[in-house]
Motif scaffolding. Structure first.
Motif, PDB file in Angstrom:
ATOM      1  N   ALA A  74     -28.325 -75.777 -39.786  1.00  0.00           N
ATOM      2  CA  ALA A  74     -28.063 -74.769 -40.914  1.00  0.00           C
ATOM      3  C   ALA A  74     -26.898 -74.027 -40.549  1.00  0.00           C
ATOM      4  CB  ALA A  74     -29.121 -73.883 -41.231  1.00  0.00           C
ATOM      5  N   LEU A  75     -26.744 -73.429 -39.459  1.00  0.00           N
ATOM      6  CA  LEU A  75     -25.546 -72.623 -39.040  1.00  0.00           C
ATOM      7  C   LEU A  75     -24.360 -73.588 -38.651  1.00  0.00           C
ATOM      8  CD1 LEU A  75     -27.307 -70.034 -36.309  1.00  0.00           C
ATOM      9  CD2 LEU A  75     -26.086 -69.655 -38.623  1.00  0.00           C
ATOM     10  N   TYR A  79     -20.759 -73.050 -40.947  1.00  0.00           N
ATOM     11  CA  TYR A  79     -19.589 -72.485 -40.323  1.00  0.00           C
ATOM     12  C   TYR A  79     -18.648 -73.940 -40.155  1.00  0.00           C
ATOM     13  CZ  TYR A  79     -21.025 -67.818 -39.199  1.00  0.00           C
ATOM     14  OH  TYR A  79     -21.569 -66.601 -39.589  1.00  0.00           O
ATOM     15  N   GLY A  80     -19.198 -75.109 -40.273  1.00  0.00           N
ATOM     16  CA  GLY A  80     -18.191 -76.222 -39.922  1.00  0.00           C
ATOM     17  C   GLY A  80     -18.194 -76.722 -38.448  1.00  0.00           C
ATOM     18  N   ILE A  81     -19.266 -76.359 -37.586  1.00  0.00           N
ATOM     19  CA  ILE A  81     -18.875 -76.460 -36.247  1.00  0.00           C
ATOM     20  C   ILE A  81     -20.082 -77.800 -35.905  1.00  0.00           C
ATOM     21  CG2 ILE A  81     -17.918 -74.399 -35.881  1.00  0.00           C
ATOM     22  CD1 ILE A  81     -20.690 -73.265 -35.045  1.00  0.00           C
ATOM     23  N   ASP A  82     -20.306 -77.851 -34.618  1.00  0.00           N
ATOM     24  CA  ASP A  82     -21.127 -78.912 -33.786  1.00  0.00           C
ATOM     25  C   ASP A  82     -22.408 -77.708 -33.646  1.00  0.00           C
ATOM     26  OD1 ASP A  82     -22.478 -80.326 -31.950  1.00  0.00           O
ATOM     27  OD2 ASP A  82     -20.909 -81.624 -32.405  1.00  0.00           O
ATOM     28  N   PRO A  83     -23.624 -78.389 -33.525  1.00  0.00           N
ATOM     29  CA  PRO A  83     -24.764 -77.760 -33.134  1.00  0.00           C
ATOM     30  C   PRO A  83     -24.624 -77.278 -31.865  1.00  0.00           C
ATOM     31  CG  PRO A  83     -25.611 -79.371 -34.396  1.00  0.00           C
ATOM     32  CD  PRO A  83     -23.791 -79.558 -34.442  1.00  0.00           C
ATOM     33  N   LYS A  84     -23.858 -78.022 -30.674  1.00  0.00           N
ATOM     34  CA  LYS A  84     -23.689 -77.758 -29.564  1.00  0.00           C
ATOM     35  C   LYS A  84     -22.805 -76.659 -29.238  1.00  0.00           C
ATOM     36  CE  LYS A  84     -24.202 -82.695 -28.095  1.00  0.00           C
ATOM     37  NZ  LYS A  84     -23.426 -83.865 -27.558  1.00  0.00           N
ATOM     38  N   GLU A  85     -22.239 -76.163 -30.112  1.00  0.00           N
ATOM     39  CA  GLU A  85     -21.228 -74.944 -30.167  1.00  0.00           C
ATOM     40  C   GLU A  85     -21.998 -73.553 -30.520  1.00  0.00           C
ATOM     41  OE1 GLU A  85     -17.124 -77.177 -31.026  1.00  0.00           O
ATOM     42  OE2 GLU A  85     -18.355 -76.416 -32.841  1.00  0.00           O
ATOM     43  N   LEU A  86     -23.287 -73.844 -30.583  1.00  0.00           N
ATOM     44  CA  LEU A  86     -24.211 -72.627 -30.850  1.00  0.00           C
ATOM     45  C   LEU A  86     -25.274 -72.374 -29.529  1.00  0.00           C
ATOM     46  CD1 LEU A  86     -24.997 -73.758 -34.579  1.00  0.00           C
ATOM     47  CD2 LEU A  86     -24.004 -71.006 -33.862  1.00  0.00           C
ATOM     48  N   VAL A  87     -25.397 -71.109 -29.629  1.00  0.00           N
ATOM     49  CA  VAL A  87     -26.788 -70.520 -28.787  1.00  0.00           C
ATOM     50  C   VAL A  87     -27.353 -69.396 -29.547  1.00  0.00           C
ATOM     51  CG1 VAL A  87     -25.283 -68.741 -27.449  1.00  0.00           C
ATOM     52  CG2 VAL A  87     -27.457 -69.708 -26.603  1.00  0.00           C
ATOM     53  N   ILE A  88     -28.533 -69.459 -29.683  1.00  0.00           N
ATOM     54  CA  ILE A  88     -29.364 -68.501 -30.205  1.00  0.00           C
ATOM     55  C   ILE A  88     -30.104 -67.385 -29.424  1.00  0.00           C
ATOM     56  CG2 ILE A  88     -31.198 -68.296 -32.218  1.00  0.00           C
ATOM     57  CD1 ILE A  88     -28.876 -70.305 -32.984  1.00  0.00           C
ATOM     58  N   GLY A  89     -30.091 -66.212 -29.954  1.00  0.00           N
ATOM     59  CA  GLY A  89     -30.814 -65.182 -29.045  1.00  0.00           C
ATOM     60  C   GLY A  89     -31.689 -64.317 -30.035  1.00  0.00           C
ATOM     61  N   ALA A  90     -32.424 -63.592 -29.306  1.00  0.00           N
ATOM     62  CA  ALA A  90     -33.336 -62.565 -29.910  1.00  0.00           C
ATOM     63  C   ALA A  90     -32.490 -61.382 -30.233  1.00  0.00           C
ATOM     64  CB  ALA A  90     -34.390 -62.140 -28.936  1.00  0.00           C
ATOM     65  N   GLY A  91     -31.817 -61.570 -31.315  1.00  0.00           N
ATOM     66  CA  GLY A  91     -30.641 -60.703 -31.737  1.00  0.00           C
ATOM     67  C   GLY A  91     -29.428 -61.240 -31.011  1.00  0.00           C
ATOM     68  N   SER A  92     -28.177 -60.442 -31.594  1.00  0.00           N
ATOM     69  CA  SER A  92     -27.056 -61.031 -30.916  1.00  0.00           C
ATOM     70  C   SER A  92     -26.953 -60.372 -29.714  1.00  0.00           C
ATOM     71  CB  SER A  92     -25.821 -60.723 -31.752  1.00  0.00           C
ATOM     72  OG  SER A  92     -25.864 -59.190 -32.235  1.00  0.00           O
ATOM     73  N   ASP A  93     -27.619 -59.033 -29.459  1.00  0.00           N
ATOM     74  CA  ASP A  93     -27.443 -58.157 -28.326  1.00  0.00           C
ATOM     75  C   ASP A  93     -28.094 -59.066 -26.970  1.00  0.00           C
ATOM     76  OD1 ASP A  93     -29.732 -57.776 -29.934  1.00  0.00           O
ATOM     77  OD2 ASP A  93     -30.347 -56.401 -28.299  1.00  0.00           O
ATOM     78  N   PRO A 208     -15.210 -67.937 -37.266  1.00  0.00           N
ATOM     79  CA  PRO A 208     -15.622 -68.675 -35.711  1.00  0.00           C
ATOM     80  C   PRO A 208     -15.020 -69.845 -35.645  1.00  0.00           C
ATOM     81  CG  PRO A 208     -17.417 -68.210 -37.136  1.00  0.00           C
ATOM     82  CD  PRO A 208     -16.582 -67.643 -37.921  1.00  0.00           C
ATOM     83  N   ARG A 209     -14.996 -70.814 -36.537  1.00  0.00           N
ATOM     84  CA  ARG A 209     -14.553 -72.208 -36.460  1.00  0.00           C
ATOM     85  C   ARG A 209     -12.950 -72.028 -35.943  1.00  0.00           C
ATOM     86  NH1 ARG A 209     -14.738 -76.031 -41.519  1.00  0.00           N
ATOM     87  NH2 ARG A 209     -13.136 -74.216 -42.369  1.00  0.00           N
ATOM     88  N   LEU A 219     -16.113 -66.147 -27.405  1.00  0.00           N
ATOM     89  CA  LEU A 219     -17.513 -66.161 -27.982  1.00  0.00           C
ATOM     90  C   LEU A 219     -17.447 -65.379 -29.123  1.00  0.00           C
ATOM     91  CD1 LEU A 219     -20.611 -66.930 -27.504  1.00  0.00           C
ATOM     92  CD2 LEU A 219     -20.653 -65.182 -26.016  1.00  0.00           C
ATOM     93  N   PHE A 220     -18.092 -65.922 -30.473  1.00  0.00           N
ATOM     94  CA  PHE A 220     -18.093 -65.006 -31.473  1.00  0.00           C
ATOM     95  C   PHE A 220     -19.763 -64.873 -31.781  1.00  0.00           C
ATOM     96  CE2 PHE A 220     -19.371 -64.708 -35.859  1.00  0.00           C
ATOM     97  CZ  PHE A 220     -18.390 -63.874 -36.575  1.00  0.00           C
ATOM     98  N   LEU A 221     -19.909 -63.769 -32.011  1.00  0.00           N
ATOM     99  CA  LEU A 221     -21.476 -63.159 -32.323  1.00  0.00           C
ATOM    100  C   LEU A 221     -21.570 -62.861 -33.653  1.00  0.00           C
ATOM    101  CD1 LEU A 221     -21.658 -60.498 -29.240  1.00  0.00           C
ATOM    102  CD2 LEU A 221     -22.195 -62.954 -29.160  1.00  0.00           C
ATOM    103  N   GLY A 222     -22.851 -63.496 -33.925  1.00  0.00           N
ATOM    104  CA  GLY A 222     -23.106 -63.234 -35.477  1.00  0.00           C
ATOM    105  C   GLY A 222     -25.041 -62.738 -35.454  1.00  0.00           C
ATOM    106  N   THR A 223     -25.508 -62.185 -36.359  1.00  0.00           N
ATOM    107  CA  THR A 223     -26.767 -61.761 -36.480  1.00  0.00           C
ATOM    108  C   THR A 223     -27.339 -61.858 -37.896  1.00  0.00           C
ATOM    109  OG1 THR A 223     -28.320 -60.040 -35.918  1.00  0.00           O
ATOM    110  CG2 THR A 223     -26.144 -59.471 -36.873  1.00  0.00           C
ATOM    111  N   PHE A 224     -28.548 -62.209 -38.034  1.00  0.00           N
ATOM    112  CA  PHE A 224     -29.406 -62.015 -39.221  1.00  0.00           C
ATOM    113  C   PHE A 224     -29.992 -60.684 -39.484  1.00  0.00           C
ATOM    114  CE2 PHE A 224     -29.125 -66.422 -38.464  1.00  0.00           C
ATOM    115  CZ  PHE A 224     -29.131 -67.063 -39.369  1.00  0.00           C
ATOM    116  N   SER A 225     -29.497 -59.748 -38.592  1.00  0.00           N
ATOM    117  CA  SER A 225     -30.290 -58.382 -38.632  1.00  0.00           C
ATOM    118  C   SER A 225     -29.763 -57.513 -39.739  1.00  0.00           C
ATOM    119  CB  SER A 225     -30.263 -57.721 -37.335  1.00  0.00           C
ATOM    120  OG  SER A 225     -31.123 -58.271 -36.402  1.00  0.00           O
TER     121      SER A 225
END
Length: 364
Positions: A74-75, A79-93, A208-209, A219-225
């Motif tokens: 979905a992300l 953003y029009g990127i490859d899923p391999k260009e994503l890492v998910i964290g418990a908050g962007s911090d 970010p793209r 490295l671009f950071l985003g959040t759902f918070s």
């Protein structure tokens, strides 16, 4: 008992006071407390998210999908990127933590703004890195470049819009700056409030793209918070080229995002109309804070976020003002720990903002 000596210079991060603590300390009924301290979406999350989370509540006995395929897909589409260009964290911090631990080492230098998100310094000091700060309160790209050429930091943090001040960097100025940075220096662009900046002024929007297409060290950071109203679910993400993402995965713990959080974030992306409506209301209500500040003769930093920073005159102490408001059930953020005589106030609902103006009118 002795501990790692790098902890000696680290101050514990102080989060905004929770409603539960104010209830215990001051005996105020929960429904009489207004929390405008942590920049949460006052409207919460999309109703679709609540329905989706309820529908999978019986899956809590199972470990989450550690590939995070649904959310990454979905992300990536957003953003029009490859899923391999994503890492998910418990908050962007948490992604910040990954990046600092992957890149920095004892003695390395980390460059950041004079007033910015406290966790940059905390994570950097955990690995023994040295902190280099600008003198300017807002991000000055010329000053950043001068300090970069002098110190040659391994990591540069650019927080735009900036927390806790609310100002934002012009995207063109940022891109020009990054273009002059050596490819072995990691530039972290923290866009936790980018949805708000993009809505208010496209000139402040960082895509970010475009970043990772032009640069191999960003490295671009985003959040759902924030805009998506999922602070309690703790989901953030990092977008970068595959080699950087692969390095971050080496310090990521398994199953770092819960099943419910993954589902909530994935479904939140399906209801962008809800998010846009919340952001539009935010800036309508922000005009009331601007008018209030003008009436009181208080300096207000132009904000591209969902909060405002009110710089108080010398005769008004921000800590005392915040404490007086707390006694009345109004939680705001005192910024004295950042060296500012200021309070940061989340833009709430119309009713919450009414309450802020009512309680603050006699104090300022």
């Amino acid at each position: 008992m002795t501990f790692n000596t790098t902890l000696d210079s680290i101050k514990t991060y102080e989060a905004g006071k929770p409603i539960e603590l104010v209830v215990r300390e001051y005996g105020i009924a929960p429904d009489q407390i207004v929390k405008l301290a942590s920049n949460e979406n006052p409207f919460g999350c999309s109703p679709k998210v609540k329905e989706a989370v309820r529908s999978i509540i019986d899956n809590m006995a199972l470990y989450p999908d550690d590939s995070m395929l649904k959310l990454k897909t979905a992300l990536a589409a957003k953003y029009g990127i490859d899923p391999k260009e994503l890492v998910i964290g418990a908050g962007s911090d948490q992604v910040i933590e990954f990046a600092v631990h992957a890149k920095a080492h004892p003695g390395a230098k980390v460059l950041m703004n004079s007033v910015t998100f406290a966790m940059y310094e905390i994570y950097a000091k955990q690995v023994g890195a040295q902190i280099v700060r600008t003198a300017s309160r807002v991000h000055d790209m010329d000053e950043f470049y001068a300090l970069y050429t002098e110190h040659k930091p391994q990591i540069i943090f650019l927080c735009t819009p900036n927390n806790p001040t609310g100002d934002a960097i012009d995207a063109d100025a940022m891109l020009s700056f990054i273009g002059k940075i050596d490819s072995d220096t990691l530039v972290i662009v923290d866009g936790a409030y980018m949805e708000y900046a993009r809505f208010k002024n496209p000139a402040k929007a960082v895509e970010p793209r475009d970043l990772i297409a032009r640069f191999d060290n960003v490295l671009f950071l985003g959040t759902f918070s924030k805009a998506y109203g999922l602070g309690g679910m703790r989901v953030g993400y990092g977008i970068s080229r595959a080699p950087i993402i692969e390095a971050l995965y080496k310090v990521r713990p398994p199953f770092n995002i819960t099943t419910l959080s993954l589902e909530a974030a994935s479904v939140a992306l399906e209801d962008e109309a809800f998010v846009t409506e919340c952001i539009a209301d935010n800036f309508r209500e922000m005009k009331r804070y601007e008018a209030f500040a003008a009436h009181k003769g208080i300096d207000i930093i132009e904000s591209y976020t969902n909060f405002v920073t009110l710089s108080l005159p010398e005769e008004k102490n921000s800590s005392k003002i915040a404490q007086e408001l707390l006694k009345k059930g109004m939680i705001v953020r005192d910024l004295s720990s950042y060296g500012l005589n200021a309070i940061r106030v989340t833009v709430g609902t119309a009713a919450q903002n009414d309450r802020f103006f009512e309680l603050t009118n006699s104090l300022l």
